[in-house]
Design a protein around this motif. Structure first.
Motif, short mmCIF file in Angstrom:
data_model
loop_
_atom_site.label_atom_id
_atom_site.label_comp_id
_atom_site.label_asym_id
_atom_site.label_seq_id
_atom_site.Cartn_x
_atom_site.Cartn_y
_atom_site.Cartn_z
N GLY A 191 8.58 7.75 3.45
CA GLY A 191 8.32 8.72 3.99
C GLY A 191 7.76 9.90 3.07
N VAL A 192 8.39 9.89 1.96
CA VAL A 192 7.96 10.95 0.95
C VAL A 192 6.42 10.70 0.50
N VAL A 193 6.29 9.52 0.40
CA VAL A 193 4.81 9.02 -0.19
C VAL A 193 3.90 9.28 0.96
N ARG A 194 4.13 8.91 2.03
CA ARG A 194 3.34 9.32 3.36
C ARG A 194 2.96 10.93 3.27
N GLU A 195 4.10 11.67 3.48
CA GLU A 195 4.09 13.08 3.53
C GLU A 195 2.93 13.49 2.21
N ALA A 196 3.12 13.18 1.05
CA ALA A 196 2.42 13.70 -0.23
C ALA A 196 0.85 13.14 0.14
N VAL A 197 0.39 12.06 0.70
CA VAL A 197 -0.69 11.72 1.03
C VAL A 197 -1.15 12.71 2.22
N ARG A 198 -0.39 12.93 3.13
CA ARG A 198 -1.03 13.75 4.20
C ARG A 198 -1.15 15.27 3.80
N CYS A 199 -0.17 15.56 2.84
CA CYS A 199 -0.32 17.06 2.52
C CYS A 199 -1.03 17.35 1.43
N GLU A 200 -1.66 16.18 0.32
CA GLU A 200 -2.30 16.08 -0.73
C GLU A 200 -1.50 16.78 -1.86
N GLU A 216 2.25 11.30 -13.47
CA GLU A 216 1.96 12.02 -12.21
C GLU A 216 0.88 11.57 -11.57
N VAL A 217 0.76 11.26 -10.35
CA VAL A 217 -0.30 10.72 -9.42
C VAL A 217 -0.60 11.52 -8.29
N TRP A 218 -1.80 11.55 -7.65
CA TRP A 218 -2.24 11.96 -6.51
C TRP A 218 -2.27 10.85 -5.55
N PRO A 219 -1.36 10.54 -4.61
CA PRO A 219 -1.54 9.28 -3.79
C PRO A 219 -2.63 9.55 -2.82
N ILE A 220 -3.21 8.58 -2.85
CA ILE A 220 -4.32 8.41 -1.70
C ILE A 220 -4.11 7.62 -0.33
N ALA A 221 -3.58 6.52 -0.55
CA ALA A 221 -3.28 5.72 0.50
C ALA A 221 -2.00 5.05 0.29
N LEU A 222 -1.10 4.62 1.34
CA LEU A 222 -0.38 3.78 1.38
C LEU A 222 -0.48 2.38 2.32
N GLY A 223 -0.69 1.39 1.60
CA GLY A 223 -1.30 0.02 2.34
C GLY A 223 0.00 -0.71 2.74
N HIS A 224 0.08 -1.28 4.10
CA HIS A 224 1.02 -2.12 4.36
C HIS A 224 0.47 -3.80 4.47
N PHE A 225 1.00 -4.54 3.54
CA PHE A 225 0.49 -5.99 3.94
C PHE A 225 1.97 -6.83 3.95
N ASP A 226 1.75 -8.17 4.04
CA ASP A 226 2.57 -8.92 4.49
C ASP A 226 3.79 -9.05 3.40
N GLY A 227 4.74 -8.13 3.75
CA GLY A 227 6.16 -8.36 3.01
C GLY A 227 5.95 -7.23 1.73
N ALA A 228 4.68 -6.41 1.82
CA ALA A 228 4.70 -5.52 0.19
C ALA A 228 4.21 -4.22 0.80
N ARG A 229 4.31 -3.20 -0.08
CA ARG A 229 3.74 -2.00 0.11
C ARG A 229 2.88 -1.77 -1.16
N VAL A 230 1.86 -1.11 -0.84
CA VAL A 230 0.74 -0.82 -2.10
C VAL A 230 0.41 0.81 -1.89
N VAL A 231 0.71 1.53 -3.14
CA VAL A 231 0.20 2.78 -3.09
C VAL A 231 -0.98 2.93 -3.86
N ALA A 232 -2.09 3.46 -3.19
CA ALA A 232 -3.37 3.67 -4.14
C ALA A 232 -3.07 5.20 -4.53
N ALA A 233 -3.31 5.29 -5.89
CA ALA A 233 -3.38 6.84 -6.30
C ALA A 233 -4.35 7.07 -7.36
N TRP A 234 -4.62 8.18 -7.71
CA TRP A 234 -5.36 8.79 -9.17
C TRP A 234 -4.40 9.49 -9.67
#
Length: 126
Positions: A76-85, A103-121
């Motif tokens: 939820g913290v990651v999602r909020e950071a993506v939404r609020c930049e 320190e990263v700028w999260p761009i997206a949170l991906g949901h795959f089978d059994g894993a979560r992936v954060v795309a970040a700059w």
């Protein structure tokens, strides 16, 4: 995907199209692309005669198998950071096992089978 996540019943393609201000055709195309990328989405269009009776086409996403606090991380913290930049500071172990922090700028949170992936700059110079 976020509109589908957590629902127990099918969601009509028209409902998704209205919520995202796109066409039903776009919903189908995007759904097919995500299924091709590994997203667990079940859904189908009803035959025309049933479509008239039902009036909706159902699409749904499977519930994630990894809890929202996977690995001790509150997604939820990651999602909020993506939404609020907002930037995040992440601590992890690199491939050699050394502890590191970035320190990263999260761009997206991906949901795959059994894993979560954060795309970040990375905001931290490597």
């Amino acid at each position: 995907m976020q509109l589908l996540r957590g629902r127990r019943r099918p969601v009509a393609a028209q409902h998704l199209a209205d919520r995202m201000s796109v066409s039903v055709r776009t919903v189908y195309r995007d759904t097919d692309e995500r299924v091709g990328m590994g997203a667990a989405i079940d859904g189908s269009a009803a035959p025309k005669d049933l479509r008239d009776k039902i009036g909706e086409i159902g699409l749904w996403a499977q519930r994630p198998r990894v809890p929202a606090t996977a690995g001790g991380i509150d997604l939820g913290v990651v999602r909020e950071a993506v939404r609020c930049e907002r930037r995040l500071v992440v601590a992890y172990r690199d491939a050699a096992g050394a502890a590191t922090e970035r320190e990263v700028w999260p761009i997206a949170l991906g949901h795959f089978d059994g894993a979560r992936v954060v795309a970040a700059w990375s905001a931290t110079e490597a």
